[in-house]
Design a protein around this motif. Structure first.
Motif, PDB file in Angstrom:
ATOM      1  N   ILE A  95      36.157  48.206  44.096  1.00 26.37           N
ATOM      2  CA  ILE A  95      35.800  47.601  42.814  1.00 26.37           C
ATOM      3  C   ILE A  95      34.472  48.189  42.333  1.00 26.37           C
ATOM      4  O   ILE A  95      33.535  48.347  43.116  1.00 26.37           O
ATOM      5  CB  ILE A  95      35.691  46.066  42.955  1.00 26.37           C
ATOM      6  N   VAL A 129      41.661  45.244  36.399  1.00 24.64           N
ATOM      7  CA  VAL A 129      42.137  46.611  36.678  1.00 24.64           C
ATOM      8  C   VAL A 129      42.650  47.202  35.368  1.00 24.64           C
ATOM      9  O   VAL A 129      43.549  46.645  34.738  1.00 24.64           O
ATOM     10  CB  VAL A 129      43.239  46.616  37.756  1.00 24.64           C
ATOM     11  N   HIS A 151      31.170  47.764  40.048  1.00 29.01           N
ATOM     12  CA  HIS A 151      30.356  46.680  39.495  1.00 29.01           C
ATOM     13  C   HIS A 151      29.476  47.182  38.364  1.00 29.01           C
ATOM     14  O   HIS A 151      28.840  48.232  38.488  1.00 29.01           O
ATOM     15  CB  HIS A 151      29.503  46.056  40.606  1.00 29.01           C
ATOM     16  N   LEU A 185      46.779  40.294  40.933  1.00 29.50           N
ATOM     17  CA  LEU A 185      46.804  41.208  42.083  1.00 29.50           C
ATOM     18  C   LEU A 185      46.183  40.567  43.315  1.00 29.50           C
ATOM     19  O   LEU A 185      46.493  40.946  44.435  1.00 29.50           O
ATOM     20  CB  LEU A 185      46.072  42.506  41.748  1.00 29.50           C
ATOM     21  N   SER A 210      37.844  40.277  38.534  1.00 27.63           N
ATOM     22  CA  SER A 210      37.881  41.739  38.414  1.00 27.63           C
ATOM     23  C   SER A 210      39.094  42.123  37.586  1.00 27.63           C
ATOM     24  O   SER A 210      40.163  41.525  37.733  1.00 27.63           O
ATOM     25  CB  SER A 210      37.993  42.396  39.793  1.00 27.63           C
ATOM     26  N   GLY A 263      28.408  42.362  48.719  1.00 26.21           N
ATOM     27  CA  GLY A 263      29.053  43.651  48.529  1.00 26.21           C
ATOM     28  C   GLY A 263      28.284  44.740  49.248  1.00 26.21           C
ATOM     29  O   GLY A 263      27.080  44.619  49.485  1.00 26.21           O
ATOM     30  N   THR A 312      26.604  38.774  45.705  1.00 25.77           N
ATOM     31  CA  THR A 312      27.196  38.427  44.411  1.00 25.77           C
ATOM     32  C   THR A 312      27.573  36.948  44.536  1.00 25.77           C
ATOM     33  O   THR A 312      27.430  36.369  45.615  1.00 25.77           O
ATOM     34  CB  THR A 312      28.463  39.254  44.075  1.00 25.77           C
ATOM     35  N   SER A 347      33.638  44.236  49.896  1.00 28.81           N
ATOM     36  CA  SER A 347      32.905  43.215  50.641  1.00 28.81           C
ATOM     37  C   SER A 347      32.191  43.889  51.826  1.00 28.81           C
ATOM     38  O   SER A 347      32.707  44.835  52.416  1.00 28.81           O
ATOM     39  CB  SER A 347      33.866  42.131  51.118  1.00 28.81           C
ATOM     40  N   ILE A 362      52.218  47.226  45.214  1.00 26.94           N
ATOM     41  CA  ILE A 362      50.897  47.267  44.603  1.00 26.94           C
ATOM     42  C   ILE A 362      49.892  47.885  45.568  1.00 26.94           C
ATOM     43  O   ILE A 362      49.884  47.584  46.745  1.00 26.94           O
ATOM     44  CB  ILE A 362      50.442  45.865  44.158  1.00 26.94           C
ATOM     45  N   LEU A 386      44.060  56.640  42.124  1.00 27.77           N
ATOM     46  CA  LEU A 386      44.912  55.913  41.165  1.00 27.77           C
ATOM     47  C   LEU A 386      44.462  56.228  39.730  1.00 27.77           C
ATOM     48  O   LEU A 386      43.311  56.603  39.514  1.00 27.77           O
ATOM     49  CB  LEU A 386      44.798  54.398  41.396  1.00 27.77           C
ATOM     50  N   GLU A 402      36.258  36.127  47.428  1.00 25.61           N
ATOM     51  CA  GLU A 402      36.235  37.316  46.587  1.00 25.61           C
ATOM     52  C   GLU A 402      36.780  36.992  45.196  1.00 25.61           C
ATOM     53  O   GLU A 402      37.486  36.001  44.997  1.00 25.61           O
ATOM     54  CB  GLU A 402      37.090  38.429  47.190  1.00 25.61           C
ATOM     55  N   THR A 426      30.445  35.826  44.640  1.00 26.77           N
ATOM     56  CA  THR A 426      31.655  35.690  45.463  1.00 26.77           C
ATOM     57  C   THR A 426      31.316  35.914  46.932  1.00 26.77           C
ATOM     58  O   THR A 426      31.284  34.969  47.717  1.00 26.77           O
ATOM     59  CB  THR A 426      32.747  36.678  44.990  1.00 26.77           C
ATOM     60  N   VAL A 427      31.079  37.178  47.309  1.00 23.81           N
ATOM     61  CA  VAL A 427      30.698  37.532  48.682  1.00 23.81           C
ATOM     62  C   VAL A 427      29.663  38.645  48.578  1.00 23.81           C
ATOM     63  O   VAL A 427      29.428  39.175  47.490  1.00 23.81           O
ATOM     64  CB  VAL A 427      31.915  38.022  49.509  1.00 23.81           C
TER      65      VAL A 427
END
Ligand code: TXA
Ligand code: MG
Length: 315
Positions: free
Chosen positions: A67, A101, A69, A196, A99, A40, A35, A146, A222, A118, A183, A37-38
């Motif tokens: 997460i 939530v 996607h 977060l 991202s 996955g 991705t 990741s 959290i 959750l 990330e 970012t990093v």
């Protein structure tokens, strides 16, 4: 003689490679993918067994939610209760390194392992064309943390993934180096918009878009265990905000200076973010204590310093 475990297949990000990766996901296999970012570590987010094998491959504590996607924010409506704030952030920043939530929608169909039980789920729409290609070829939600063993440095190249998880996953899509290298920023929208996790999208941009400051989750209970203090850890110890390295240490620099490896010679935070995890991987291989030069606390510097603090935390 002991046999080494089989290594994963490396797929090229062409239509055939993407189709094969999607077919593997459908069959419940793990596929690592790039991705912006990093990298996955992906599995079908509706398949509890596949999701469980993510936790197993990473050796990750099972209370960590993952997460999910998706190819675009329209797809999010199937899984969460969307809101005006979500729409505003999605219009401004998705696809991209953010991202959200949000509260789960009844009948969402996601494995409860993804959310760690959750009532909310983290959603992300990556912009990387290989990630987009995979999500579209697969046509469903992909859970992906990741692609590193739990507690180790996040991977920003296919080689990092192969070195960390190569013998624990079925396939790896090679999409080159990640553009952002940190990330995603995670914003909680289950109530007052809350930061977060600092990440690849600068907080200032999000606050400008919302016209209000984000609440900070620090100190709250959290359930974002990426916030566990010892995380992203190289094997060697790290000392932060160091201007000159001690005897035996290697210096990770920032800005013009004499050092083993420099995050950004020109003190550019974008470049430093993109290079951070790769630099840590390279320093890790030297097996010496690491000293890190100060990185300013502005823009992406917040997320960079956050990752460095976690890498330096006692374990
Ligand atoms: O850039 C990224 O976000 C990468 C790429 C692969 O997309 N993914 C990533 O995933 O960093 P991971 O699993 O390493 O980090 C997920 C973070 C964790 O800190 C987790 O606790 C938090 O997201 N998270 C997930 N679901 C959550 C939820 N419902 N509430 C609060 N935090 C949540
Ligand atoms: Mg991670």
């Amino acid at each position: 003689m002991t046999q080494s475990p089989p290594s994963c297949i490396v797929l090229q990000p062409d239509p055939a490679g993407l189709a094969q990766a999607a077919a593997l996901l459908r069959g419940g296999a793990l596929v690592a993918f790039p991705t912006e970012t990093v990298y996955g570590l992906g599995a079908d987010a509706r398949n509890g067994t596949a999701v469980a094998s993510i936790y197993a491959a990473k050796g990750r504590p099972s209370f960590n939610p993952l997460i999910v996607h998706l190819p675009d924010s329209a797809a999010a409506m199937d899984y969460v209760i969307w809101s005006e704030t979500a729409e505003r952030l999605a219009c401004a920043f998705l696809p991209g390194p953010l991202s959200l939530v949000l509260p789960l929608r009844p009948g969402h169909g996601l494995s409860s392992l993804v959310t760690a039980g959750l009532p909310t789920v983290a959603l992300r729409v990556p912009e990387n064309p290989v990630a987009q290609g995979l999500l579209r070829a697969f046509g469903g939600p992909v859970a992906a943390p990741s692609a590193n063993p739990s507690g180790r440095i996040s991977p920003t190249t296919a080689d990092h993934v192969r070195a960390g998880l190569g013998n624990r996953i079925e396939a790896l899509l090679d999409g080159g180096a990640c553009r952002v290298g940190l990330e995603s920023t995670i914003v909680g929208l289950d109530g007052v918009p809350t930061l977060l996790r600092a990440g690849g999208l600068p907080i200032e941009e999000i606050e400008d878009c919302l016209g209000a400051p984000l609440l900070r989750s620090a100190g709250k209970t959290i359930t974002a265990p990426g916030q566990m203090l010892s995380h992203y850890a190289p094997k060697a110890s790290l000392r932060l905000n160091v201007t000159s390295a001690a005897e035996g240490e290697v210096l990770l620099g920032f800005g013009p200076m004499d050092c083993a490896i420099n995050l950004s010679q020109s003190a550019n935070l974008l470049e430093a973010a993109a290079r951070l995890f790769d630099c840590l991987h390279r320093l890790d291989a030297l097996d010496k204590p690491i000293a890190v030069a100060p990185v300013p606390m502005a823009g992406l510097g917040l997320a960079i310093n956050d990752r460095l603090r976690r890498a330096a935390a006692p374990r």
